[in-house]
Design a protein around this motif. Sequence first.
Motif, PDB file in Angstrom:
ATOM      1  N   VAL A 143     -62.023 -13.365 -54.282  1.00 24.01           N
ATOM      2  CA  VAL A 143     -61.263 -12.315 -53.590  1.00 24.01           C
ATOM      3  C   VAL A 143     -60.212 -11.742 -54.529  1.00 24.01           C
ATOM      4  CG1 VAL A 143     -59.905 -11.758 -51.540  1.00 24.01           C
ATOM      5  CG2 VAL A 143     -61.538 -13.651 -51.462  1.00 24.01           C
ATOM      6  N   LYS A 144     -60.160 -10.408 -54.606  1.00 22.73           N
ATOM      7  CA  LYS A 144     -59.138  -9.744 -55.419  1.00 22.73           C
ATOM      8  C   LYS A 144     -58.470  -8.642 -54.599  1.00 22.73           C
ATOM      9  CE  LYS A 144     -61.346 -10.538 -59.918  1.00 22.73           C
ATOM     10  NZ  LYS A 144     -61.920  -9.897 -61.130  1.00 22.73           N
ATOM     11  N   HIS A 145     -57.149  -8.667 -54.583  1.00 24.61           N
ATOM     12  CA  HIS A 145     -56.373  -7.580 -53.975  1.00 24.61           C
ATOM     13  C   HIS A 145     -56.102  -6.579 -55.092  1.00 24.61           C
ATOM     14  CE1 HIS A 145     -52.434  -6.346 -51.671  1.00 24.61           C
ATOM     15  NE2 HIS A 145     -53.287  -5.351 -51.818  1.00 24.61           N
ATOM     16  N   LYS A 146     -56.879  -5.501 -55.121  1.00 26.04           N
ATOM     17  CA  LYS A 146     -56.874  -4.589 -56.268  1.00 26.04           C
ATOM     18  C   LYS A 146     -55.608  -3.739 -56.342  1.00 26.04           C
ATOM     19  CE  LYS A 146     -60.099  -4.328 -58.633  1.00 26.04           C
ATOM     20  NZ  LYS A 146     -60.532  -5.106 -59.808  1.00 26.04           N
ATOM     21  N   PHE A 147     -55.234  -3.104 -55.243  1.00 30.69           N
ATOM     22  CA  PHE A 147     -54.012  -2.299 -55.228  1.00 30.69           C
ATOM     23  C   PHE A 147     -53.641  -1.972 -53.781  1.00 30.69           C
ATOM     24  CE2 PHE A 147     -57.451   0.778 -55.409  1.00 30.69           C
ATOM     25  CZ  PHE A 147     -57.042   1.850 -54.628  1.00 30.69           C
ATOM     26  N   THR A 148     -52.451  -1.423 -53.619  1.00 34.49           N
ATOM     27  CA  THR A 148     -51.940  -1.087 -52.287  1.00 34.49           C
ATOM     28  C   THR A 148     -51.793   0.422 -52.152  1.00 34.49           C
ATOM     29  OG1 THR A 148     -50.767  -3.195 -52.106  1.00 34.49           O
ATOM     30  CG2 THR A 148     -50.017  -1.414 -50.667  1.00 34.49           C
ATOM     31  N   ILE A 149     -52.238   0.939 -51.020  1.00 36.79           N
ATOM     32  CA  ILE A 149     -52.103   2.368 -50.720  1.00 36.79           C
ATOM     33  C   ILE A 149     -50.939   2.532 -49.744  1.00 36.79           C
ATOM     34  CG2 ILE A 149     -53.259   4.430 -49.848  1.00 36.79           C
ATOM     35  CD1 ILE A 149     -55.935   2.957 -50.249  1.00 36.79           C
ATOM     36  N   PRO A 150     -49.944   3.353 -50.066  1.00 36.19           N
ATOM     37  CA  PRO A 150     -48.832   3.541 -49.115  1.00 36.19           C
ATOM     38  C   PRO A 150     -49.322   4.213 -47.836  1.00 36.19           C
ATOM     39  CG  PRO A 150     -48.686   5.113 -50.922  1.00 36.19           C
ATOM     40  CD  PRO A 150     -49.784   4.157 -51.288  1.00 36.19           C
ATOM     41  N   GLY A 151     -48.746   3.822 -46.718  1.00 35.28           N
ATOM     42  CA  GLY A 151     -49.150   4.378 -45.431  1.00 35.28           C
ATOM     43  C   GLY A 151     -49.054   5.888 -45.372  1.00 35.28           C
TER      44      GLY A 151
END
Length: 331
Positions: free
Chosen positions: A204-212
């Motif tokens: 599992v990799k959390h690649k990046f976060t998208i702001p709401g």
Amino acid sequence: MCAAVLRLPPLPTIRDLIRLYRLKALKQLSQNFLLDERITDRIVKSAGDISGHYVCEVGPGPGGITRSIIKKHPRKLIVIEKDERFLPTLELLQEASQGFVDMHIEINDVRDFNFENALSEVPKEDWLGSPPPINIIGNLPFSISTNLVIRWLKAISQKQSAWAFGRSKMTLTFQKEVAERMKAPVTHKQRCRLSVMCQLWCNVKHKFTIPGRAFIPKPKVDVGVVTLEPLKEPFVDLPFEMVEKVLRHFFNMRQKISLKSALRLFPEELREELGEKLFILADVDSNARPFEITTEEYARLCYAYKLLCDDYPQIVDFDFRIRRKDIIGSY
């Protein structure tokens, strides 16, 4: 070497199409539209090289991520959309990509979708070999995302559905908090049953976060992009329901020592004896709290529970919640 990007003919922007067809995000379907092409391109880039692959997109909506997928020239693209209001915008993309990408539109609930039939032309790969040319990509509705990933983990454990062809990869969006839980390592404050379930069967990799604020309408939370690649050798090779049962009991009392949680796996008359035996067989510290136990240790606990089930068949179907209801109902 990166595959050449396919240039689509001039098309209305997603924002224009939403206005043209008067499309509104439905709250009951947890819909949020992602309009920024730079972000949709980055989501698809996270999936790796999909040129010549078979791609299944879940919940395309008006087609933002769909455009980014088409530009990467997959061999076949199947979009699975429950809301038929988006059919005109998807058909526009289907027509624009004709002759370059074999695009199919399925108006269906992904939970009822038969991946094996849809991907029947894909050659099957050995599980220990390279992953098949299959990618599942999707901006998942928050309301079904966790349920859906659990369903797919079960399919992975059984090598069914999209995983009948091998270790098919997923690139999916979740609420940021859910994404963090899926990746959470041992001792992390977010580590939970979902963390261990994912890590037992997948990298599992959390690649990046998208702001709401990138979505319309803006959700109350940010969004995490997660990739899941099935492990060549999962930590466990046991019935999915058995593993889920063990983990559910442990994390029902997350802050208590694990022995207290494990005792509820057994009938009262066997509880003390088998509770201690479980940890001895697994060689795990019974005083550790559930989030302090490693994924490998959970695998050993599951195998230890299986050994106890073989020796004490009456515990297989035991559920302390049913027994508790019977006791309460007798008063």
